[in-house]
Design an enzyme around this catalytic site. Sequence first.
Site, PDB file in Angstrom:
ATOM      1  N   ASP A 237      49.114  30.329 -10.457  1.00 44.05           N
ATOM      2  CA  ASP A 237      50.400  30.594 -11.111  1.00 44.05           C
ATOM      3  C   ASP A 237      51.156  29.280 -10.959  1.00 44.05           C
ATOM      4  O   ASP A 237      51.449  28.864  -9.834  1.00 44.05           O
ATOM      5  CB  ASP A 237      51.117  31.752 -10.401  1.00 44.05           C
ATOM      6  CG  ASP A 237      52.490  32.016 -11.006  1.00 44.05           C
ATOM      7  OD1 ASP A 237      53.043  31.123 -11.688  1.00 44.05           O
ATOM      8  OD2 ASP A 237      53.027  33.116 -10.796  1.00 44.05           O
ATOM      9  N   VAL A 238      51.450  28.630 -12.063  1.00 43.71           N
ATOM     10  CA  VAL A 238      52.053  27.296 -11.978  1.00 43.71           C
ATOM     11  C   VAL A 238      53.448  27.324 -11.342  1.00 43.71           C
ATOM     12  O   VAL A 238      53.971  26.272 -10.970  1.00 43.71           O
ATOM     13  CB  VAL A 238      52.091  26.589 -13.359  1.00 43.71           C
ATOM     14  CG1 VAL A 238      50.700  26.311 -13.862  1.00 43.71           C
ATOM     15  CG2 VAL A 238      52.905  27.388 -14.384  1.00 43.71           C
TER      16      VAL A 238
ATOM     17  N   TYR B 153      59.843  31.181 -33.890  1.00 41.91           N
ATOM     18  CA  TYR B 153      59.154  30.383 -32.874  1.00 41.91           C
ATOM     19  C   TYR B 153      60.162  29.692 -31.941  1.00 41.91           C
ATOM     20  O   TYR B 153      59.863  29.403 -30.787  1.00 41.91           O
ATOM     21  CB  TYR B 153      58.203  29.371 -33.539  1.00 41.91           C
ATOM     22  CG  TYR B 153      57.075  28.965 -32.615  1.00 41.91           C
ATOM     23  CD1 TYR B 153      56.181  29.905 -32.112  1.00 41.91           C
ATOM     24  CD2 TYR B 153      56.908  27.633 -32.225  1.00 41.91           C
ATOM     25  CE1 TYR B 153      55.155  29.542 -31.249  1.00 41.91           C
ATOM     26  CE2 TYR B 153      55.875  27.253 -31.369  1.00 41.91           C
ATOM     27  CZ  TYR B 153      55.007  28.218 -30.891  1.00 41.91           C
ATOM     28  OH  TYR B 153      53.989  27.850 -30.044  1.00 41.91           O
TER      29      TYR B 153
ATOM     30  N   LYS C 292      56.767  22.663 -27.717  1.00 43.08           N
ATOM     31  CA  LYS C 292      55.485  22.171 -28.253  1.00 43.08           C
ATOM     32  C   LYS C 292      55.650  20.752 -28.816  1.00 43.08           C
ATOM     33  O   LYS C 292      54.712  19.947 -28.741  1.00 43.08           O
ATOM     34  CB  LYS C 292      54.946  23.112 -29.342  1.00 43.08           C
ATOM     35  CG  LYS C 292      54.555  24.506 -28.837  1.00 43.08           C
ATOM     36  CD  LYS C 292      53.423  24.501 -27.833  1.00 43.08           C
ATOM     37  CE  LYS C 292      52.879  25.894 -27.591  1.00 43.08           C
ATOM     38  NZ  LYS C 292      51.982  25.967 -26.426  1.00 43.08           N
TER      39      LYS C 292
ATOM     40  N   THR D 159      47.121  37.234 -29.800  1.00 45.55           N
ATOM     41  CA  THR D 159      46.851  37.245 -28.356  1.00 45.55           C
ATOM     42  C   THR D 159      48.038  37.887 -27.641  1.00 45.55           C
ATOM     43  O   THR D 159      49.046  38.203 -28.272  1.00 45.55           O
ATOM     44  CB  THR D 159      46.694  35.809 -27.832  1.00 45.55           C
ATOM     45  OG1 THR D 159      47.937  35.131 -28.055  1.00 45.55           O
ATOM     46  CG2 THR D 159      45.580  35.071 -28.531  1.00 45.55           C
TER      47      THR D 159
ATOM     48  N   ALA E 274      50.114  36.408 -25.575  1.00 45.72           N
ATOM     49  CA  ALA E 274      51.279  35.519 -25.668  1.00 45.72           C
ATOM     50  C   ALA E 274      51.963  35.698 -27.021  1.00 45.72           C
ATOM     51  O   ALA E 274      53.193  35.711 -27.116  1.00 45.72           O
ATOM     52  CB  ALA E 274      50.850  34.065 -25.466  1.00 45.72           C
TER      53      ALA E 274
END
Length: 352
Positions: free
Chosen positions: A162-163, A253, A260, A291, A293
């Site tokens: 887990d970052v 988005y 991104k 997915t 996400a």
Amino acid sequence: MNSSMLDWKADETLAVGKGATLHQFVATLGSDQLAIDVAPWGEAHLKINGREIAHIDYPKDRRQAFREIKKIADRYAETHMITTESTKKASSSLPPVKAKLLEGKRGLIVGIANENSIAWGCAKAFRALGAEVAVTYVNDKAKKYVEPLARALEAPIFMPLDVNKPGQMEAVFERIGKEWGKLDFVVHSIAFSPKEALQGRVVDVSREGFATTMDVSCWTFIRMAHLAEPLMRKGGTLFTMSYYGSQMVVKNYNIMGVAKAALECAVRYIAAELGPKGIRVHAISPGPLATRAASGIPEFDALLDKAKAKAPARSLVSIDDVGVATAFLAHDAARLITGETLYIDGGYHIID
Ligand SMILES: NC(=O)c1ccc[n+]([C@@H]2O[C@H](COP(=O)([O-])OP(=O)(O)OC[C@H]3O[C@@H](n4cnc5c(N)ncnc54)[C@H](O)[C@@H]3O)[C@@H](O)[C@H]2O)c1
């Protein structure tokens, strides 16, 4: 669970001290041998392949002791069946190996949540081409979904990452350093934005929402590149997943588009910095894929419909399409391609 999943057979009645007898029962589950023994004084043991895994005591009630230890055995059988079935299913979805073009290469895949994940598509392709892969899972809840996939990949390294948990990323690279002594590729396929940040206007985003989105979705790639650099002594390839919303305003988005854009820019800077060491860096930009996400993005179905209708290929992409294209870029044949944002979107991005 139906307790008939295990077919217990009385094995033998063993005489023990003071004239008492020990009852033993055995059952077979796949390649595992299960054995239960129950003593008249209410003590019971469950052994799997000769190793004791449970022990209970119901003083003076051997029947209750037997019922309880049988329940433990049933739970084991249920979990075993689920993981065996999932592993079988996952293994059968690995494409048959045609040429082991990546044999000898070893890489880390971060971002498998389930069999719909883009990271799973990449892992399947790398493995099918002969590479060895290390796999991470985000937490214990995710582990049960990722474990059968890691097993199908024969991943020798399977660790939590887990970052947001200090030290976990370092621990993964440290283990790779110790066990492999080198690393040939990394696939960073993770992103996160809190719901209020992702689903609101960019102009309204809070400092915290912005920082979290950028931290998980962009900085972690920079840090992985930093940790991978010393292990890529003979070169390597770093990948991250981006999306067209970095270049164009894509409805819904929002702040992820900003993250991104930063990610693709980081790819170019890191490609320039690490290029002299033979380390190549790419962003992969797939078309929309259903997915987990993606389920956080409102009206995602409309995005899928539009992608299919507008793309020159008139087709949606699959995680396998993304996987094989990514694996190609890790091959030595792609050694002079770096700093790219590669669209795997049926050509959607070239159409007005
Ligand atoms: N699905 C799409 O349409 C699409 C399109 C282009 C790019 N992408 C990108 O692809 C990447 C993978 O997403 P996906 O669509 O396969 O979805 P997914 O839900 O299968 O994968 C997202 C992964 O991010 C991981 N993650 C989130 N927070 C984390 C944390 N704190 N620490 C470690 N891992 C964490 C999740 O555990 C999960 O494995 C993301 O970067 C996403 O933005 C997705």
